[in-house]
Scaffold this motif. Structure first.
Motif, mmCIF file in Angstrom:
data_model
loop_
_atom_site.group_PDB
_atom_site.id
_atom_site.type_symbol
_atom_site.label_atom_id
_atom_site.label_comp_id
_atom_site.label_asym_id
_atom_site.label_seq_id
_atom_site.Cartn_x
_atom_site.Cartn_y
_atom_site.Cartn_z
ATOM 1 N N ASP A 248 49.629 -16.118 14.017
ATOM 2 C CA ASP A 248 49.000 -17.280 14.227
ATOM 3 C C ASP A 248 48.989 -17.589 15.698
ATOM 4 O O ASP A 248 49.473 -16.764 16.352
ATOM 5 N N GLU B 125 41.898 -16.291 21.632
ATOM 6 C CA GLU B 125 43.180 -16.732 21.136
ATOM 7 C C GLU B 125 44.215 -16.008 22.217
ATOM 8 O O GLU B 125 45.314 -16.500 22.455
ATOM 9 N N VAL C 5 43.321 -23.029 6.002
ATOM 10 C CA VAL C 5 44.044 -22.462 7.376
ATOM 11 C C VAL C 5 45.484 -22.972 7.252
ATOM 12 O O VAL C 5 45.754 -23.910 6.532
ATOM 13 N N ARG D 149 49.889 -21.859 9.242
ATOM 14 C CA ARG D 149 50.618 -20.842 9.766
ATOM 15 C C ARG D 149 50.828 -19.797 8.960
ATOM 16 O O ARG D 149 50.742 -19.671 7.876
ATOM 17 N N ASN D 150 51.462 -18.612 9.860
ATOM 18 C CA ASN D 150 51.917 -17.348 8.835
ATOM 19 C C ASN D 150 52.868 -17.915 8.165
ATOM 20 O O ASN D 150 53.770 -18.507 8.250
ATOM 21 N N GLU E 158 41.379 -13.582 4.441
ATOM 22 C CA GLU E 158 41.226 -13.211 5.666
ATOM 23 C C GLU E 158 40.030 -12.142 5.760
ATOM 24 O O GLU E 158 40.262 -11.028 6.236
ATOM 25 N N HIS F 117 42.925 -17.360 9.832
ATOM 26 C CA HIS F 117 43.423 -18.217 11.006
ATOM 27 C C HIS F 117 42.403 -17.990 12.267
ATOM 28 O O HIS F 117 42.928 -18.005 13.182
ATOM 29 N N GLY G 258 48.357 -23.772 13.190
ATOM 30 C CA GLY G 258 48.372 -22.315 13.591
ATOM 31 C C GLY G 258 47.241 -21.847 14.308
ATOM 32 O O GLY G 258 47.280 -20.596 14.585
ATOM 33 N N LEU G 259 46.090 -22.586 14.554
ATOM 34 C CA LEU G 259 44.959 -22.366 15.223
ATOM 35 C C LEU G 259 45.045 -22.439 16.872
ATOM 36 O O LEU G 259 44.458 -21.762 17.350
#
Length: 802
Positions: free
Chosen positions: A194, A225, A336, A338-339, A441, A473, A512-513
């Motif tokens: 993330d 990112e 969406v 976080r990991n 994903e 993500h 987490g984006l």
């Protein structure tokens, strides 16, 4: 063709950041051609210490092949023809191979599951330090420092089999950083992370480069990112750009390469920074359609699939509570988080592959495309994989063309690239015609062209009346959705319009984006900065790495007396006892030995009697078989001639002796297995039995793979169930024997490929022949000598008395 500098210099010239007189890496007309005909180069250029290079190109351009060649894997681990010349720190990686090249090169590959070689994270990070003969007193602190630098400090005492993909990626990066190589080769190091994970990795690489002694080559699709809020300025200052054929398009300053060749790279399917993308769109008058800005037919109809009050988790750990979510026809819903937030778990529940802890999932049948597409293949050919969906030949042929896989129709799905496998698994699931499509994903590891194809297929599926849910993500994928649900704090927020999420910075961080503000971190010391004061490890360092002063890991010290003994001594005693038993044919001494060994096992291993009996069931069954065969087949005196079967006295005596022999040897093996662990056993065999380190760590790596097999089997069986027919109520069928055979084959292929990658990873850690440091040695002390003497006296007494 050779490289072309952006300044219009001659082909084959080095990039502007190069200094040939101080070159760390120097290549002249380097070209690699694989057996398939794909390849990369020729490239001529240099890298100096301190250079940071972005290797950019579409999928299939040979970026990974070039990095693996520089790491020494071609042709030693991957067949290929290499022409031209290359030197890295004075080493020829093509001739000298991976182990020698690892002295100056640190390689981090794409597959996180194969990046951690050993069962324990701390041992894996320490492995390259042991191989480089770093003093044992320094290894603990360096392991801790490398894990902290990779944002993985909390993983120091963890088993590799318990880590998520993102955690494995950070642990593997820590092992690379711990060795402090002169050249870092990073092949998509953020693919499973993330935004916070990406920022941590970027900071780690920047810290490694800041002294100017290290160079790095980075392959990365997710440029925005990686760059973060700093934009183009945060990308590596130099870029080598490849076209789809693997030829070098340009080599020079990143800003100039992207500005001058951005249109060509975009046309080839490369991701570019968002600002540059927008500039090109304005120039070409080809604005990217934002699907969520237009109304969708069917989005106000009743839901196709509904989760009502659902709670999700595993092994008693709850990930999500109170999930209320509708999947509607004609809508692409992005999920969406976080990991570790529970995205994959939610999709599995919606597919009815895993029952919720609470609540219900109801509605139409859903097909699911897994994160690892190779887990889902059920046919030996690409076209067979599509036909297995039950679609007609016309539909299959059309899908082959749309997926750009027509040229590979007869190939094995397992031989496709990662992007091709992802497209194939999606196409096969689309052909099933299920009302709901779940994609986990779907853009992972894809270049722009491949992701556009995948997202286009998802959009077309929604337009045809399906409900589509994708866990992601990737901000660009979120922009193409009609609605987005955020998993944060164990709850589902939304669904909401993507624009609402994109305008809320705090919510983007919770999802987490977008990365959180960078924490204050101190610079990691280099070898020449480590002084005498470093021998004392700070008290903040976890006990698992505080082993500079101790010979064993105090946090993992076994409690049972026998478990504290040297594994080599225990194996030697087991061998000696087995040889003694083999020579005995009298059941009396064997029976006495069995009783004594049972008592020793109960006391020495602290095992309960009932548990010990259950553990011996396989040996008891075997012993009974041995007894029966000898009783019924051995000639001699028949004490009970009236019985319908022939039983002899000699058969009873010998059968009893052989059965007891099996029980004694089996119980001894059970006691040793109970008292030892793989790491201590392999380290002890290196120290005291002179077992070569390559064999010891190959066995430990095999144990690492063995630990992963249950979870891999569970993933493969779930993936195959997702391909089976479903009832009108959406219930997924059970796997039949022929399906289990296909799953077993998929597991075998996966294990073989993982073993190959682990072998390369071990060598890239520097595991070879010659002397090395042992970080946490296993001592052989007076208690071990006392155990040998006691066992010898006991066995001798039994033989004399009985």
């Amino acid at each position: 063709m050779s490289a072309e500098t952006v300044h219009g210099g001659p082909r084959g010239a080095a990039g502007p950041a190069s200094n040939p007189s101080a070159a760390l890496l120097k290549a002249e007309e380097l070209e690699v051609v694989l057996p398939s005909g794909d390849g990369v180069g020729p490239w001529s250029g240099t890298l100096a210490a301190g250079d940071h290079v972005l290797l950019l190109g579409p999928s299939g351009a040979g970026k990974s092949t070039l990095l693996r060649t520089l790491a020494g894997a071609v042709p030693s681990h991957q067949h290929g023809c290499v022409t031209g010349s290359v030197r890295v720190g004075g080493i020829d990686p093509v001739v000298d191979g991976v182990v020698t090249t690892s002295r100056v090169v640190g390689y981090l590959g794409q597959d996180p599951a194969s990046g951690v070689c050993l069962p324990d994270v701390a041992d894996d990070v320490a492995l390259p330090l042991e191989n480089r003969r770093v003093p044992a007193a320094q290894i603990g602190e360096r392991v801790h420092g490398a894990l902290i630098a990779a944002d993985a400090g909390d993983l120091v005492a963890r088993k590799a089999s318990t880590l998520s993909g993102g955690q494995l990626q950070r642990a593997a990066l820590a092992a690379v950083l711990a060795a402090r190589p002169r050249l870092l080769l990073l092949d998509e190091p953020t693919a499973m992370l993330d935004a916070d994970g990406i920022a941590a990795v970027r900071r780690s690489i920047q810290a490694a480069l800041q002294d100017g002694d290290v160079a790095a080559i980075l392959v990365e699709h997710r440029l925005d990112e990686w760059a973060g809020a700093d934009g183009l300025a945060a990308l590596p200052p130099r870029t080598i750009a490849l076209d789809r054929s693997g030829r070098v398009l340009a080599d020079g300053p990143t800003s100039e390469v992207l500005l001058q060749h951005g249109s060509a790279l975009r046309a080839e399917g490369c991701w570019l920074p968002r600002d540059l993308e927008r500039s090109l769109e304005r120039t070409l008058e080809m604005p990217l359609e934002r699907s969520h800005e237009r109304p969708l037919e069917g989005s106000h109809e009743g839901p196709l699939l509904r989760a009502d009050g659902v709670a999700l988790g595993y092994e008693g750990h709850r990930l999500l509570e109170g999930v209320d979510l509708d999947v509607r026809a004609g809508q692409v819903l992005a999920v969406v988080g976080r990991n570790g937030a529970g995205k994959s778990t939610l999709l599995s529940a919606l597919a009815r592959l895993e029952p919720p802890l609470e609540g219900t999932v109801s509605g139409a049948a859903a097909g699911m495309v897994f994160q690892r597409p190779e887990a889902q293949f059920i046919s030996s050919t690409v076209i067979g994989e599509l036909r297995a969906s039950g679609a007609g030949e016309t539909e299959v042929d059309e899908m082959l063309e749309r997926l750009a896989l027509a040229d590979w129709s007869g190939a094995s799905p397992f031989r496709l690239s990662g992007g091709q496998q992802r497209r194939l698994s999606l196409g096969a699931m689309l052909l099933t015609g299920r009302p709901v499509l779940l994609a986990d994903e779907p853009g992972f590891g894809l270049d722009r062209a491949a992701q556009d194809t995948v997202l286009g297929l998802l959009r077309e599926s929604a337009a045809s009346g399906r409900g589509v849910v994708m866990a992601t993500h990737d901000l660009r994928a979120v922009e193409q959705a009609d609605a987005v649900a955020v998993l944060a704090g164990g709850k589902v927020l939304g669904p909401m319009p993507p624009a609402q999420l994109l305008e809320d910075t705090d919510l983007l961080r919770r999802a987490g984006l977008v990365a959180s503000p960078a924490p204050e971190t101190s610079r990691t010391k280099r070898d020449d900065e480590v002084g005498a004061a470093d021998a004392a490890v700070p008290s903040a360092v976890p006990s698992v790495v505080r082993s500079a002063e101790t010979s064993t890991d105090p946090s993992a010290a076994p409690r049972a007396w026998l478990s504290r003994r040297n594994p080599t001594v225990l194996l030697g005693l087991l061998t000696a006892l087995s040889l003694v038993c083999i020579t005995l044919t009298d059941p009396v001494p064997l029976a006495v030995l069995y009783v004594l060994l049972s008592v020793a096992t109960l006391v020495g291993c602290r095992i309960r009697p009932l548990a010990l009996l259950r553990a011996q069931v396989p040996f008891v069954v075997f012993a009974m078989g041995v007894f029966a065969v000898n009783v019924l087949s051995r000639p001699g005196h028949e004490p009970w001639p009236e019985l319908p079967v022939r039983i002899t006295q000699e058969g009873i005596v010998l059968g009893t002796a052989l059965a007891l022999r099996a029980l004694v040897i089996g119980l001894g093996a059970l006691a040793v297995a109970r008292a030892t662990d793989p790491r201590r056993t392999m380290v002890s065999l290196q120290q005291h039995a002179r077992l070569p380190a390559r064999y010891a760590y190959a066995l430990l790596s095999g144990r690492r793979l063995l630990d992963d097999l249950p979870s891999r089997w569970a993933t493969i069986t779930r993936a195959h169930r997702a391909r089976l027919p479903v009832t009108d109520a959406g219930i997924v069928s059970r796997l039949r024997p022929r399906h289990l055979v296909a799953c077993a084959f998929a597991l075998l292929v996966d294990a073989i490929r993982s073993a190959e990658r682990l072998a390369f990873a071990l060598e890239s850690r520097g595991l070879g022949e010659g002397p090395r440091t042992i970080w946490r040695p296993v001592p052989c002390g007076r208690a071990d000598l006392l155990l040998v003497v006691a066992v010898a006296i006991a066995v001798g007494a039994v033989l004399v008395v009985c």
